[in-house]
Design an enzyme around this catalytic site. Structure first.
Site, PDB file in Angstrom:
ATOM      1  N   ASP A   1      62.839  82.882  58.260  1.00  0.00           N
ATOM      2  CA  ASP A   1      62.621  84.262  58.689  1.00  0.00           C
ATOM      3  C   ASP A   1      62.909  84.268  60.191  1.00  0.00           C
ATOM      4  OD1 ASP A   1      61.146  86.800  59.490  1.00  0.00           O
ATOM      5  OD2 ASP A   1      60.737  86.851  57.357  1.00  0.00           O
TER       6      ASP A   1
ATOM      7  N   LYS B   1      54.040  84.564  52.524  1.00  0.00           N
ATOM      8  CA  LYS B   1      54.695  84.623  53.829  1.00  0.00           C
ATOM      9  C   LYS B   1      53.886  83.728  54.774  1.00  0.00           C
ATOM     10  CE  LYS B   1      58.260  87.021  55.498  1.00  0.00           C
ATOM     11  NZ  LYS B   1      59.510  87.343  54.791  1.00  0.00           N
TER      12      LYS B   1
END
Length: 454
Positions: free
Chosen positions: A173, A133
């Protein structure tokens, strides 16, 4: 971390205290780890091949954390500096895979939480995807298109050396949509001099996949329907409250309406809309169009003549199904108790860790079906994985093929949770889906780590 002999059983309290000492300023990471270890520690203590190899300690440390400066220029010619990150947590089952987030709240601890959750989510899909991430504390809100383009290009100038189609494949995201992916991917392509599947979430004109935007919301509904069917209940005819008004919430609502579910609510920072008779597809399409233009639900409710409440909490509304799809820790213990006391049958997490630790504990002890995010919102990364496959094959699949693949993957996730979710905290239903997701996700990654000597 406390030193122990390899054959010593793990103690949850001791391990969590050690982690709190080591990570005192990373509450989200600690919450995510604590929720997983609650189920994984008893399992590991019963299986010496994992316990003796100290798999838990190995799993809790990222393989690499990349942190870098991003220097860029705004429209006024002022030089600004942000921090960029990529947490590459685990590559035991495949290249790192996970989104990039641009938001002022981004820091290393938040990204460690998200990438740790991603380990189990990606494992559950059955696809060969590791977990990572990344992102930056850059805030795209209020910035011009030119500013966002300049920032993305400078961000990729630092990130490019750490990613690639067989190394790390970022996606979007919060704050990183198709526009940002386009700027990031374009810069990557110019730097390396190759067109390759180094990112997912791309536009359809340059290697993107159909169904990517809808995948997380649609996948959430597929899993909820499968769980209800497993417990001899039907989805059609039920009512649902949905929080959020972003990509996941809007597409979950869209799929629910198609499945003949009455969607009562959506919410954003302006408050929530509540439609007692349920939103129509036409109303939802108007809201989707308005949100793309940056309009608040308050503005849209006024135009569409819908009831809007600035104070009303969606979890206070009687419903059969509850889908928290906004942000982490939005549903607390009091909200959970309200849902438990009402007619609610199922809570499905559309966002990452949207239920507080106390709220999750209450839901797991109740008679509700509780679907954790690592299982319920895995549809997005599943279709990202399918986009990678299409890029590798230099082809594109039909919407119908992708829809079938997504439903198959979500049903397989359900079955993995069922296989490992018996005998958990939840006594009112046949399956503890949190336990099932945690253990099923752990086993695949742990076995791969042992086989590779990670």
């Amino acid at each position: 971390m406390t030193k122990t002999k390899n054959n010593t059983p793990y103690n949850y309290d001791t391990l969590m205290e050690d982690l709190k000492t080591a990570h005192p300023h990373e509450p989200d990471f600690l919450q995510a780890v604590g929720e997983v270890l609650e189920d994984v520690i008893p399992f590991v203590n019963e299986h010496k091949q994992y316990r003796n190899e100290r798999l838990i300690e190995r799993l809790l440390h990222p393989e690499q954390v990349v942190k870098f400066r991003v220097t860029w220029e705004d429209d006024a010619g002022e030089i600004l500096v942000n921090t960029g990150y990529r947490v590459q947590f685990n590559s035991a089952i495949g290249p790192y895979k996970g989104g990039l987030r641009f938001h002022p709240t981004v820091n290393e601890g938040l990204l460690k939480f998200l990438s740790f959750e991603q380990i189990f989510k990606n494992s559950l899909t059955g696809l060969p995807l590791g977990a990572g991430k990344g992102g930056s504390d850059f805030n795209p809100r209020g910035r011009s298109d030119a500013e966002i383009r300049r920032f993305c290009r400078q961000f990729m100038l630092q990130l490019y050396r750490h990613i690639g189609p067989e190394q790390d494949i970022p996606a979007g995201d919060m704050g990183v949509g198709e526009r940002e992916i386009g700027y990031l991917f374009g810069m990557y392509q110019q730097i390396v001099g190759r067109f390759e599947g180094s990112m997912s979430g791309k536009g359809l004109s340059y290697g993107g996949s159909l169904l990517r935007k809808e995948a997380t919301g649609y996948g959430l509904v597929h899993l909820a329907e499968k769980a209800l069917t497993h417990h001899n209940q039907k989805l059609a005819g039920l009512s649902a409250v949905v929080s959020g008004a972003g990509n996941v919430a809007l597409h979950a609502a869209e799929k629910l309406i198609k499945k003949e579910v009455k969607v009562l609510t959506l919410s954003d920072t302006s408050g929530c809309i509540y439609v007692e008779s349920g939103l129509s597809q036409d109303q939802l399409r108007a809201i989707q169009a308005g949100k793309k233009q940056g309009q608040s639900l308050e503005m849209l409710a006024e135009r569409l003549k819908l009831k809007h409440y600035t104070q009303k909490h969606v979890w206070s509304i009687d419903c059969d199904l509850a889908f928290p799809c906004a942000t982490q820790n939005e549903l607390n213990a009091k909200d959970a108790e309200t849902l438990i006391a009402g007619p609610c049958k199922l809570v499905g997490e559309g966002a990452n860790m949207p239920v507080t630790a106390e709220g999750a504990h209450a839901l797991r002890q109740s008679n509700l079906i509780y679907l954790p995010g690592k299982a319920a919102n895995a549809g997005g990364v599943a279709v990202s994985g399918l986009e990678m496959r299409q890029n590798a094959q230099h082809t594109s699949w039909s919407r119908e093929s992708l829809a079938q693949e997504l439903e198959t993957i979500m049903h397989a996730i359900h079955d993995r949770c069922v296989e490992h979710g018996a005998g958990g905290q939840n006594t009112g239903y046949q399956v503890d889906y949190v336990k099932g997701a945690n253990i099923a996700g752990f086993i695949k990654v742990a076995d791969a780590m042992l086989a590779a000597g990670f």
